[in-house]
Scaffold this motif. Structure first.
Motif, PDB file in Angstrom:
ATOM      1  N   TYR A   1       2.604   4.399   4.047  1.00 18.01           N
ATOM      2  CA  TYR A   1       1.723   5.019   3.062  1.00 18.01           C
ATOM      3  C   TYR A   1       1.367   6.440   3.476  1.00 18.01           C
ATOM      4  O   TYR A   1       1.319   6.784   4.656  1.00 18.01           O
ATOM      5  CB  TYR A   1       0.469   4.181   2.827  1.00 18.01           C
TER       6      TYR A   1
ATOM      7  N   LEU B   1       0.851  -1.189   0.000  1.00 17.17           N
ATOM      8  CA  LEU B   1       0.000   0.000   0.000  1.00 17.17           C
ATOM      9  C   LEU B   1       0.886   1.238   0.000  1.00 17.17           C
ATOM     10  O   LEU B   1       1.656   1.480   0.933  1.00 17.17           O
ATOM     11  CB  LEU B   1      -0.928   0.010   1.225  1.00 17.17           C
TER      12      LEU B   1
ATOM     13  N   PHE C   1      -5.641  -5.512   3.785  1.00 16.17           N
ATOM     14  CA  PHE C   1      -5.628  -4.263   4.549  1.00 16.17           C
ATOM     15  C   PHE C   1      -6.913  -4.200   5.377  1.00 16.17           C
ATOM     16  O   PHE C   1      -8.011  -4.163   4.832  1.00 16.17           O
ATOM     17  CB  PHE C   1      -5.548  -3.073   3.587  1.00 16.17           C
TER      18      PHE C   1
ATOM     19  N   ALA D   1      -1.684  -1.037  10.197  1.00 12.96           N
ATOM     20  CA  ALA D   1      -2.345   0.216  10.559  1.00 12.96           C
ATOM     21  C   ALA D   1      -1.538   0.858  11.673  1.00 12.96           C
ATOM     22  O   ALA D   1      -0.856   0.174  12.423  1.00 12.96           O
ATOM     23  CB  ALA D   1      -3.776  -0.056  11.019  1.00 12.96           C
TER      24      ALA D   1
ATOM     25  N   ASN E   1       0.029  -8.841   5.131  1.00  4.22           N
ATOM     26  CA  ASN E   1      -0.865  -8.010   5.931  1.00  4.22           C
ATOM     27  C   ASN E   1      -0.311  -6.591   5.994  1.00  4.22           C
ATOM     28  O   ASN E   1       0.865  -6.386   6.294  1.00  4.22           O
ATOM     29  CB  ASN E   1      -0.993  -8.560   7.354  1.00  4.22           C
ATOM     30  N   ILE E   2      -1.160  -5.631   5.712  1.00  3.76           N
ATOM     31  CA  ILE E   2      -0.726  -4.231   5.670  1.00  3.76           C
ATOM     32  C   ILE E   2      -1.005  -3.585   7.016  1.00  3.76           C
ATOM     33  O   ILE E   2      -2.119  -3.676   7.537  1.00  3.76           O
ATOM     34  CB  ILE E   2      -1.447  -3.476   4.545  1.00  3.76           C
TER      35      ILE E   2
ATOM     36  N   PHE F   1      -9.151  -2.031   7.982  1.00  2.00           N
ATOM     37  CA  PHE F   1      -9.230  -0.609   8.294  1.00  2.00           C
ATOM     38  C   PHE F   1     -10.630  -0.267   8.814  1.00  2.00           C
ATOM     39  O   PHE F   1     -11.602  -0.971   8.559  1.00  2.00           O
ATOM     40  CB  PHE F   1      -8.913   0.227   7.050  1.00  2.00           C
TER      41      PHE F   1
ATOM     42  N   TYR G   1      -1.918   0.495  -4.660  1.00  2.00           N
ATOM     43  CA  TYR G   1      -1.072  -0.635  -4.282  1.00  2.00           C
ATOM     44  C   TYR G   1       0.009  -0.830  -5.344  1.00  2.00           C
ATOM     45  O   TYR G   1      -0.224  -0.611  -6.535  1.00  2.00           O
ATOM     46  CB  TYR G   1      -1.896  -1.924  -4.183  1.00  2.00           C
TER      47      TYR G   1
ATOM     48  N   SER H   1     -12.303  -5.318   5.709  1.00  2.00           N
ATOM     49  CA  SER H   1     -11.033  -5.825   5.181  1.00  2.00           C
ATOM     50  C   SER H   1     -11.083  -5.784   3.661  1.00  2.00           C
ATOM     51  O   SER H   1     -12.107  -6.098   3.042  1.00  2.00           O
ATOM     52  CB  SER H   1     -10.753  -7.248   5.660  1.00  2.00           C
TER      53      SER H   1
ATOM     54  N   VAL I   1      -5.614  -7.120  12.484  1.00  2.00           N
ATOM     55  CA  VAL I   1      -4.891  -5.949  12.007  1.00  2.00           C
ATOM     56  C   VAL I   1      -3.488  -5.958  12.586  1.00  2.00           C
ATOM     57  O   VAL I   1      -3.280  -6.326  13.735  1.00  2.00           O
ATOM     58  CB  VAL I   1      -5.618  -4.645  12.387  1.00  2.00           C
TER      59      VAL I   1
END
Length: 721
Positions: A175, A17, A51, A612, A609-610, A53, A39, A111, A165
């Motif tokens: 990002y 990301l 991701f 947070a 896994n992105i 969020f 991405y 997600s 997360v």
């Protein structure tokens, strides 16, 4: 360098990301949000990027698409299990696929799975949602773009969510965010404020009814982006009528006219002033570990738990004599100060304050369900309506279960909720108040908690309305189907929203009328709003989507209430409405599969896994120091502690007049009015109690009070306070 919380791949390449771009359009009190997520796969193998969020809990997600190279793929809404199977099938056959789904446990967690992104390839994801803007204590409309997804506490023994997360320090989030907003309203826009740095507000016309504002460059997306929008004459009842979707069948939710009513009831002043309030107040305080964090990134010295303690002090001092109260605190377990609510007196107030001063953020997780169950198991006190105040900074893994419990007990109390700090669950905070017939507030950035809580206390002291009914007067041949749940709570000057489907044909000049009737302290009252049935221009399908979302949420709650019983068809109704309206639900998901070139993507698929972002007691406020000395009756004592709070010596305070509680109380009131006028909304209720106490005393003449005022004013001039 070690792999840090999933931030880097095993090859030490950054997660894919790269950036988030957000465009916000606000029309009156409704917002349309378009987010574009870019991405990029810099690895030498195809990846699946996941991701997790947050979104606002009442958001209606209505569009999801992806662009890869020159190819755009628009997602469809399908039943969730079917969408997951299509996504898995696409990945197993080497195709590109995208899946957007809502958490089964909480409606504000989503997600986004980006599957089979080839090496060196970029994908641009476009996500659009609409949401209502909540009215704050100071009449501002609040928009929040959540950045922080606090870990949700899952009670032991509960089914865990499939969504998880990864959190990392904000400075390591790779990002970036760009954010722009356009605001329009029939009334002038006074100002737009934010806890984040903004470029100057730019008006687009002389009437100041349109404006744009941007987030200042260089913003790190390490905290929520909050906008507060202020209009001139904000409390005006309005009706927005929107034309149906041309391609939709007449008689359906999307095919007919939709009206959104914003109602601001005005209670008769004669009734409000004649009502004496005797109530039961139950305060529920979050003491989970995260309450030890700073209130905001800009106020590092103040913790959330210290702010909650100070707020409890003001609340307890402001309570009326004759009421009942109790204080619960919770984390992984829960505690209470009294076995059951006790009558408010000097003794019980002091006992409670002593326990409040000892409260720390030391109770672990955020298991709010058990203390709520215990509170509801306590019998209500006759003629003392229960008012529940909930203070929490986080979210829970079983949000829907908590909300269902509050709704089940909505007839026995009103619930006022407060989200403390950045990252508080909007679904939990808003729905606690919505289903509990109360009011929600968010305390973020540089906000002081006390003014917002004091405003909710004013609401709690208002009499509860009863027998609320909404009646419609429409032209012949035109009918209405109300999509919103019945109104159960009304507060003076606070907005109530109603969505309704209008079926049938009418002339261009036709009008409708809606009347809200209610019983207030035994007095029958009503408010009316007339509106044109002619659709407004340029509203798109915003009102329809919000109306569909409102109906979907009501059906979801009903389905959970009847789960396991012989009541079928509710889930099917939700899926049908979600697919028809293109609005997300807990039973559906957005699915997009690219089949443009027919080429399979070669190589093993790697999941990424992105992340947070994740996020000493200060000296006591002089105002809070003075308030802490007030007695339950409303008076102050003339002693050394009062002198210190006023910044004087005991001799200076006692010299003008002989020692008396009346003189001490007058001194305290003069200090408040003279030196804390900017915080008047925080101490106004407890000052009114003090004035009432003075008037109730015998043997203290008006002239003596005038002498007291003159003496203290003279003393204030000669030495600084």
């Amino acid at each position: 360098m070690m792999n840090r919380c999933g931030l880097l791949t095993p090859e030490k390449e950054p997660v894919p990301l790269k950036s988030i771009e957000v465009e916000l359009e606000v029309r009156d009190h409704v917002a349309t949000v378009v987010s574009t997520l870019l991405y990029e796969n810099k690895e030498d193998k195809p990846i699946e990027a996941v991701f997790v969020f947050p979104l606002p809990g009442d958001a209606a997600v209505c569009h999801f698409s992806a662009v890869i190279g020159q190819t755009q793929i628009v997602a469809e809404v399908k039943e969730k299990q079917q969408a997951r199977e299509e996504y898995d099938d696409a990945l197993s056959s080497g195709q590109q696929a995208f899946l957007l789904e809502e958490s089964d446990q909480s409606p504000d967690i989503f997600s986004l799975s980006v599957g089979s992104l080839p090496p060196g390839e970029s994908a641009s994801i476009r996500l659009e949602y609409v949401t209502e803007l909540a009215v704050q204590a100071d009449d501002g409309l609040r928009f929040c773009l959540p950045a922080v997804l606090n870990p949700r506490y899952q009670p032991q023994g509960r089914k865990t969510s499939k969504l998880s997360v990864t959190s990392v320090p904000a400075s390591l989030v790779p990002y970036s965010l760009s954010f722009s907003a356009r605001v329009s309203c029939p009334r002038p826009i006074s100002t737009v404020e934010s806890s984040s740095s903004l470029d100057p507000l730019q008006y687009l016309n002389a009437e100041k009814t349109q404006a744009t504002v941007n987030l200042a460059a260089g913003h790190k997306f390490d905290r929520d982006v909050e906008l507060l929008i202020y209009y001139t004459d904000a409390h005006q009842p309005t009706a927005v009528v929107e034309a149906g979707q041309a391609s939709a069948k007449p008689g359906t939710v999307m095919g007919d006219l939709m009206v959104m009513l914003s109602l601001y009831p005005e209670f008769p002043q004669a009734v409000m002033s004649s009502v004496a309030s005797c109530e039961e107040f139950v305060f529920l305080i979050d003491r989970s570990g995260s309450m030890g964090c700073p209130t905001s990134s800009s106020k590092r010295e103040e913790t959330r738990i210290s702010s909650a303690r100070d707020t409890l002090l003001l609340l307890l001092k402001s309570l009326p004599m004759g009421c009942y109260f109790n204080i619960y605190s919770f984390g992984s377990t829960y505690e209470y100060i009294f076995p059951k609510s006790v009558e408010y007196s000097e003794k019980t107030m002091e006992e409670a304050l002593k326990k409040v001063e000892e409260m720390t953020a030391n109770l672990g997780g955020t298991a709010i369900l058990k203390p709520l169950e215990h509170i509801y198991s306590q019998p209500c006190i006759p003629n003392q309506p229960r008012q529940l105040f909930v203070f929490t900074d986080g979210g829970v893994g079983n949000t829907k279960e908590v909300i269902d419990l509050v709704k089940k007990n909505s007839g026995s109390h009103r619930c006022f909720s407060f989200g403390i700090g950045e990252g508080a669950s909007t679904a939990l905070i808003n729905d606690l108040a919505k289903e509990g017939g109360g009011h929600a507030q968010f305390i973020t950035g540089g906000d002081r908690m006390q003014p917002k809580v004091r405003n909710s206390l004013r609401f709690a002291l208002q009499p509860a309305v009863q027998d609320v009914s909404v009646t419609w007067d429409l032209p012949k041949g035109v009918s209405v189907t109300v999509l919103s749940p019945p109104i159960t709570a009304l507060f003076q000057g606070q907005r109530s929203l109603v969505y309704a489907q209008i079926t049938g044909q009418s002339s261009e000049a036709a009008e409708g009328c809606v009347t809200v009737k209610y019983n207030l302290a035994g007095h029958l009252s009503q408010n009316q709003l007339r509106f044109s049935l002619q659709p407004a221009e340029d509203t798109g399908l915003t009102v329809h989507r919000l109306g569909a979302r409102t109906l979907i949420r009501s059906l979801e709650i009903e389905e959970r209430e009847h789960r396991g019983q012989q009541v079928g068809g509710l889930k099917e109704k939700v899926v049908e409405l979600s697919v028809q309206s293109g609005v997300s639900s807990s039973f559906t998901a957005f699915i997009a599969v690219s089949k443009s070139d027919g080429k399979e993507i070669q190589g093993p698929l790697v999941r990424r896994n992105i992340p947070a972002p994740s996020t000493p007691e200060p000296p006591r406020d002089p105002l809070l120091q003075l308030v802490s000395l007030q007695k339950a009756s409303g008076c102050w004592l003339l002693d050394a502690a009062l002198a210190a709070a006023l910044g004087k010596t005991s001799e200076e305070v006692e010299k003008p007049k002989p020692a008396s509680e009346v003189w001490a109380t007058v001194l305290a009131l003069i200090w408040l009015h003279g030196f804390k006028t900017d915080a008047k909304e925080e101490w106004e209720l407890l000052a009114m109690k003090a004035v009432s106490w003075i008037h109730a005393q015998n043997g203290n003449s008006h002239n003596n009070h005038q002498d007291n005022l003159y003496a203290f004013n003279k003393m204030s001039i000669n030495s600084s306070v």
